[in-house]
Write a protein that holds these residues in place. Sequence first.
Motif, short mmCIF file in Angstrom:
data_model
loop_
_atom_site.label_atom_id
_atom_site.label_comp_id
_atom_site.label_asym_id
_atom_site.label_seq_id
_atom_site.Cartn_x
_atom_site.Cartn_y
_atom_site.Cartn_z
N MET A 196 21.78 19.07 40.22
CA MET A 196 21.10 19.51 38.99
C MET A 196 19.63 19.76 39.25
SD MET A 196 23.30 19.54 36.35
CE MET A 196 22.62 18.97 34.78
N ASP A 197 19.03 18.95 40.11
CA ASP A 197 17.62 19.15 40.46
C ASP A 197 17.42 20.49 41.15
OD1 ASP A 197 17.04 16.67 39.39
OD2 ASP A 197 17.16 15.62 41.31
N ARG A 226 17.69 23.31 38.45
CA ARG A 226 16.52 23.40 37.60
C ARG A 226 15.42 24.27 38.22
NH1 ARG A 226 13.89 18.68 37.19
NH2 ARG A 226 12.65 19.46 35.44
N GLN A 227 15.44 24.39 39.54
CA GLN A 227 14.42 25.20 40.22
C GLN A 227 14.72 26.69 40.19
OE1 GLN A 227 13.43 23.67 44.22
NE2 GLN A 227 14.45 21.77 43.67
N ARG A 265 19.78 27.49 31.29
CA ARG A 265 20.65 26.33 31.09
C ARG A 265 21.23 25.88 32.41
NH1 ARG A 265 26.56 26.13 29.11
NH2 ARG A 265 26.50 28.36 29.54
N VAL A 266 21.29 24.56 32.61
CA VAL A 266 22.01 23.98 33.75
C VAL A 266 22.96 22.92 33.21
CG1 VAL A 266 20.17 24.48 35.38
CG2 VAL A 266 20.25 22.25 34.29
N GLU A 299 17.22 12.34 33.40
CA GLU A 299 16.75 13.64 32.94
C GLU A 299 15.29 13.56 32.49
OE1 GLU A 299 17.89 16.70 29.30
OE2 GLU A 299 19.46 15.49 30.23
N ALA A 313 11.64 17.84 28.78
CA ALA A 313 11.54 18.84 29.83
C ALA A 313 11.55 20.25 29.24
CB ALA A 313 12.70 18.69 30.81
N MET A 331 19.35 21.15 29.79
CA MET A 331 20.29 20.42 30.63
C MET A 331 21.43 19.86 29.80
SD MET A 331 17.66 18.44 33.25
CE MET A 331 18.98 18.01 34.40
#
Length: 246
Positions: free
Chosen positions: A70-71, A74-75, A80-81, A98, A102, A107
Amino acid sequence: MFAPQGPTFRELAVQALSSVERGYDLLAPKFDHTPFRTPASVLAPVSRVLRTLGPFDSGLDLCCGTGAGMDVLRQVCRERVTGVDISAGMLAVGRSREPVAAAAPRMEWVRADARALPFGPAFDLVVSFGAFGHFLPRERPGLFAQVHSVLRPGGRFVFPVVAPARPGSPGYWMMLAFDAAMRIRNALWRPHFVMYYRTFRLADVRAELAGAGFDVRLHALPELGRRPDGSPRCRLVVATRDRQPI
């Protein structure tokens, strides 16, 4: 191998005698203090390649665990992730990590079996890290078909694959011993705990991905080193949805 905050031998033994789902529920609070979490040394080169392929709008981390992938998403994802995992315990730990307040992307954490994903074609990118040993070879075509079904046309399915250990090397014997012990455990004990290291062969996986409707390309990850013959120790599989399953 384990940080002081990691699981005890007894806790690992209890996990190993449980089902996959229950075992990870038990391990979840200490999972990030074990060598099982995908290290930053692997995540960083994957992120580098994804930045050259993106950006993406929405991404899915398949078998997300506590959220290492997930990290990465996010990049490279703007909107949406989503993380999906069968273990409620792992999802709870991931959700607790989380970032507070953010910014985008949004997320989401979803409990589901990767073999029956509860999504339509909503994603531009699917990643997965270290989860494929939990699926028997006969399950992989169905798993890859599920991933194909949740990707938009042109979407990418991306995951790293480590080159097999050289026969006779310490790593070779360690993996052989682990898989043998797991087969004996599953022959004698219920419920099964499926985790095999030596069944995920790149040639087979490429053929199965092609059969599910993917165009498959490989990217070397030179940051992770090379084998004695000069070939990369780790490659990134980039499978692109561009047609319907055969």
